[in-house]
Design a protein around this motif. Structure first.
Motif, short mmCIF file in Angstrom:
data_model
loop_
_atom_site.label_atom_id
_atom_site.label_comp_id
_atom_site.label_asym_id
_atom_site.label_seq_id
_atom_site.Cartn_x
_atom_site.Cartn_y
_atom_site.Cartn_z
N UNK A 172 15.95 24.15 35.24
CA UNK A 172 14.74 24.49 34.15
C UNK A 172 15.51 25.11 31.95
N UNK A 173 15.17 24.71 31.44
CA UNK A 173 15.14 25.32 30.36
C UNK A 173 14.04 26.36 29.50
N UNK A 174 14.10 27.08 29.35
CA UNK A 174 13.17 28.02 28.99
C UNK A 174 13.39 29.15 27.04
N UNK A 175 12.20 28.51 26.96
CA UNK A 175 13.07 29.45 25.47
C UNK A 175 11.13 30.19 25.58
N UNK A 176 11.23 31.20 24.03
CA UNK A 176 9.82 31.41 23.20
C UNK A 176 10.32 31.55 22.14
N UNK A 177 9.34 31.69 21.14
CA UNK A 177 8.93 31.45 20.05
C UNK A 177 8.67 32.85 19.03
N UNK A 178 9.13 33.71 19.91
CA UNK A 178 9.14 35.27 19.18
C UNK A 178 10.80 35.51 19.69
N UNK A 210 3.16 43.37 19.85
CA UNK A 210 1.92 42.83 20.04
C UNK A 210 1.44 41.97 19.25
N UNK A 211 1.37 40.47 20.23
CA UNK A 211 0.54 39.90 19.45
C UNK A 211 1.17 38.26 20.69
N UNK A 212 -0.08 36.42 19.91
CA UNK A 212 0.87 35.65 20.85
C UNK A 212 2.63 35.67 21.04
N UNK A 213 2.62 35.15 22.67
CA UNK A 213 3.57 34.88 22.66
C UNK A 213 3.90 33.31 23.10
N UNK A 214 4.13 31.92 22.93
CA UNK A 214 4.52 31.02 23.71
C UNK A 214 5.61 30.72 23.90
N UNK A 215 5.87 30.52 25.44
CA UNK A 215 6.96 30.14 26.01
C UNK A 215 6.60 28.49 26.07
N UNK A 216 7.95 28.23 26.14
CA UNK A 216 8.59 26.38 26.57
C UNK A 216 9.38 26.31 27.75
N UNK A 217 9.14 25.41 28.87
CA UNK A 217 10.02 25.24 29.96
C UNK A 217 10.71 23.47 29.72
N UNK A 218 11.28 23.55 29.76
CA UNK A 218 11.99 21.56 29.60
C UNK A 218 12.57 21.38 30.46
N UNK A 219 12.87 20.18 31.06
CA UNK A 219 13.71 19.56 32.32
C UNK A 219 14.67 18.14 31.68
N UNK A 239 16.69 14.90 32.97
CA UNK A 239 17.25 13.72 33.88
C UNK A 239 18.05 13.28 32.89
N UNK A 240 18.83 11.90 33.54
CA UNK A 240 19.55 10.51 32.71
C UNK A 240 18.36 9.98 32.08
N UNK A 241 17.17 10.11 32.53
CA UNK A 241 16.82 8.80 32.20
C UNK A 241 15.83 9.43 31.20
N UNK A 242 14.77 10.74 32.05
CA UNK A 242 13.73 11.73 31.42
C UNK A 242 13.36 12.54 30.80
N UNK A 243 12.18 12.92 30.33
CA UNK A 243 12.94 14.96 30.14
C UNK A 243 11.07 15.07 30.41
N UNK A 244 10.65 16.30 30.38
CA UNK A 244 9.07 16.65 30.57
C UNK A 244 9.47 18.21 30.17
N UNK A 245 8.19 18.87 29.32
CA UNK A 245 8.08 20.06 28.78
C UNK A 245 6.38 20.25 29.20
N UNK A 246 6.40 21.86 29.17
CA UNK A 246 5.16 22.23 29.36
C UNK A 246 5.37 23.68 27.83
N UNK A 247 4.33 23.63 27.64
CA UNK A 247 4.45 25.37 27.34
C UNK A 247 3.31 26.64 27.74
#
Length: 400
Positions: free
Chosen positions: A83-89, A115-124, A126-134
Motif C-alpha cells: 500500500x503506497x502512502x503519501x501526504x500533502x505536507x 499545526x494545521x490540516x494534513x491529508x494522507x492518501x493510500x493507493x493500491x 494491480x495489473x488491472x485495477x487501482x484504488x485510493x482513499x484519502x
C-alpha cells in the motif's frame, strides 16, 4: 554364456556429483526469501479504519497510528500486498511509506511537526485495477490542562460564594481558576468607589493563585454602547481594582462587520501599562457561538459556547466549518454551560470539552438555568474541581 551386468555404482556416484554441483551453484538454497505475491487482478477497495472519523484531531508531534484495509474481489488482500502512502505536507512523515498487508490490513505511523490540516492518501494497484482513499486529519497545539472560568457574579459579602470559591482554589491548587467579577453589570462609567468586599475577595483568590477578570458589557457592538463608553469602563475598573488580570468582554458580536470595534477594544486593553514582571492584561471574549475566525486575533480566548448541557453535547466545530479552532490552543476556547443539573451532567460536559475534536480548555458548568444570572456556585462545586483535577492528571473521576 553368462551375461555380465554393468555396475550401477559409478552411475549413482555421477548423479551424486551432479547434485552436489547444482547445490554448489546455488540452485537449491533453502533460505532464499520468498518474494511477496503480486497483487492479483480484480476489483480493489481500500479504506482507512484507523483513526476513525470522530478521532481526526491530534496533538502536534504525536505518533498517529494508521490502518488501511484492502480487499480484492471483496476478500481480504493476500498478505504482503503493498500500500503506497503519501501526504500533502512536507512537515509530516510516514513510517513506513509502503506498508504491506497482513490479514488484509496495512499499518503505518504518521507524525506532523506543524499545526494545521494534513491529508494522507493510500493507493493500491494491480495489473488491472487501482484504488485510493484519502484521510484528512487536523493537527492542533499540544493539549494544555483544563482551567475553570467562573462567572462569579454573586455577592462578595462575608460567607458568600466567593468564600467557597477561594476555599476550593486552596483545596485544588493545581487547578487554575479565573473568576469573572461583575459589580455593576459591566458598566462603571459613573461608579466612583470600589466594592470593599469584592476587593477583599479578589485579594484572597489571587493569594490562592487564582485570577480575576472584570465583566464588560458591549451590547454586541451595535452602537448602543460606544467605544468611548467601553474604554471608560475599562479605565474605571483599573482605577478601582488595579490588581485585575484582564477583562471578560461580554455580548460580543460574531460577524465581520463588527470586528473593527472589538479589535480597537483589544488594542486599547493590551496597551495598558503594567509593572515590570506583571503579565499583560488578558482579554476573554464572549460571542457565545463560533464567530468569524478573525475574532481570534481580537482576543486571547473566545467563549464559543454558552448554553445548555444538552446542547453542548452536540457541539462539533467540524459540522459548522469552524476547523480554524484547531490552530489555537485548547485554552483559547471557553465554554459556559448551564442547566447541568447533576454531577453526572457536569462530568459529561467536561468530558466533551476535553475531547481533541472539541478543543475547549476553559470550562464551567452550573446547575442554574442561566450563566448570565449566576447567584451561587453549583451544588457539585467540589466535584467540579475534583473532575478537572483528575482529567488533567489522568486519574479517576470523583464519584457523583
Amino acid at each position: 554364456m553368462r551375461r555380465i551386468l554393468p555396475r550401477p555404482l559409478p552411475h549413482a556416484l555421477s548423479l551424486l556429483a551432479l547434485s552436489a554441483l547444482i547445490v554448489g551453484c546455488g540452485g537449491a538454497k533453502e533460505d532464499t526469501p520468498t518474494p511477496p505475491p503480486p497483487v492479483q487482478p480484480g476489483p480493489l477497495a481500500v479504506g482507512f479504519t484507523s483513526p476513525v472519523a470522530a478521532n481526526n484531531v491530534h496533538d502536534v508531534a504525536s505518533a498517529i497510528p494508521l490502518q488501511v484495509n484492502v480487499t480484492i474481489n471483496g476478500n481480504p488482500a493476500p498478505n504482503g500486498t503493498p500500500v503506497s502512502l503519501t501526504t500533502n505536507s512536507i512537515s509530516a512523515s510516514l513510517a513506513p511509506t509502503v506498508p504491506t498487508t497482513l490479514g488484509g490490513a496495512a499499518t503505518s505511523v504518521l507524525n506532523s511537526n506543524v499545526i494545521g490540516p494534513v491529508v494522507v492518501n493510500a493507493t493500491v494497484t494491480s495489473t488491472t485495477h487501482s484504488a485510493n482513499e484519502s484521510l484528512k486529519l487536523y493537527i492542533r497545539p499540544v493539549r494544555k490542562p483544563l482551567e475553570l472560568l467562573v462567572p462569579a457574579y454573586f455577592s462578595a459579602a462575608k460567607d458568600s460564594p466567593w468564600t467557597t470559591l477561594v476555599s476550593g482554589a486552596k483545596s485544588y491548587p493545581d487547578v487554575k481558576i479565573t473568576a469573572i467579577m461583575n459589580p455593576n453589570g459591566g458598566v462603571l462609567t459613573s461608579t466612583t468607589t470600589a466594592n470593599t468586599d469584592l476587593a477583599t475577595a479578589m485579594a484572597s483568590l489571587k493569594t490562592a493563585n487564582g485570577k480575576v477578570v472584570a465583566y464588560v458589557s458591549t451590547l454586541y457592538g451595535n452602537g448602543a454602547r460606544s467605544e468611548a463608553d467601553i474604554k471608560a469602563t475599562i479605565d474605571k475598573y483599573l482605577e478601582l481594582y488595579p490588581t485585575l488580570d484582564g477583562f471578560f468582554i461580554d455580548e460580543m458580536a460574531s460577524g465581520s462587520n463588527r470586528l473593527a470595534h472589538y479589535q480597537a477594544i483589544y488594542t486599547y486593553i493590551k496597551g495598558k501599562p503594567r509593572d515590570p514582571g506583571v503579565p499583560a492584561l488578558v482579554v476573554i471574549g464572549n460571542p457565545g457561538i463560533y464567530p468569524d475566525q478573525a475574532y481570534a486575533d481580537a482576543t486571547d480566548a473566545l467563549t464559543t459556547f454558552e448554553g445548555t448541557a444538552a446542547a453542548f453535547q452536540a457541539l462539533d466545530p467540524q459540522q459548522s466549518s469552524n476547523t480554524w479552532v484547531y490552530s489555537l490552543a485548547n485554552t483559547s476556547q471557553a465554554m459556559l454551560v448551564h442547566s447541568a443539573s447533576t454531577c453526572t451532567a457536569m462530568q459529561d460536559s467536561l468530558k466533551h470539552a476535553n475531547k481533541a475534536r472539541t478543543n475547549t480548555g476553559l470550562v464551567f458548568t452550573t446547575d442554574e438555568t442561566s450563566v448570565r444570572t449566576v447567584t451561587k456556585l453549583p451544588a457539585y462545586w467540589i466535584q467540579l474541581l475534583g473532575t478537572v483535577d483528575a482529567m488533567n492528571k489522568g486519574g479517576t473521576l470523583p464519584a457523583c
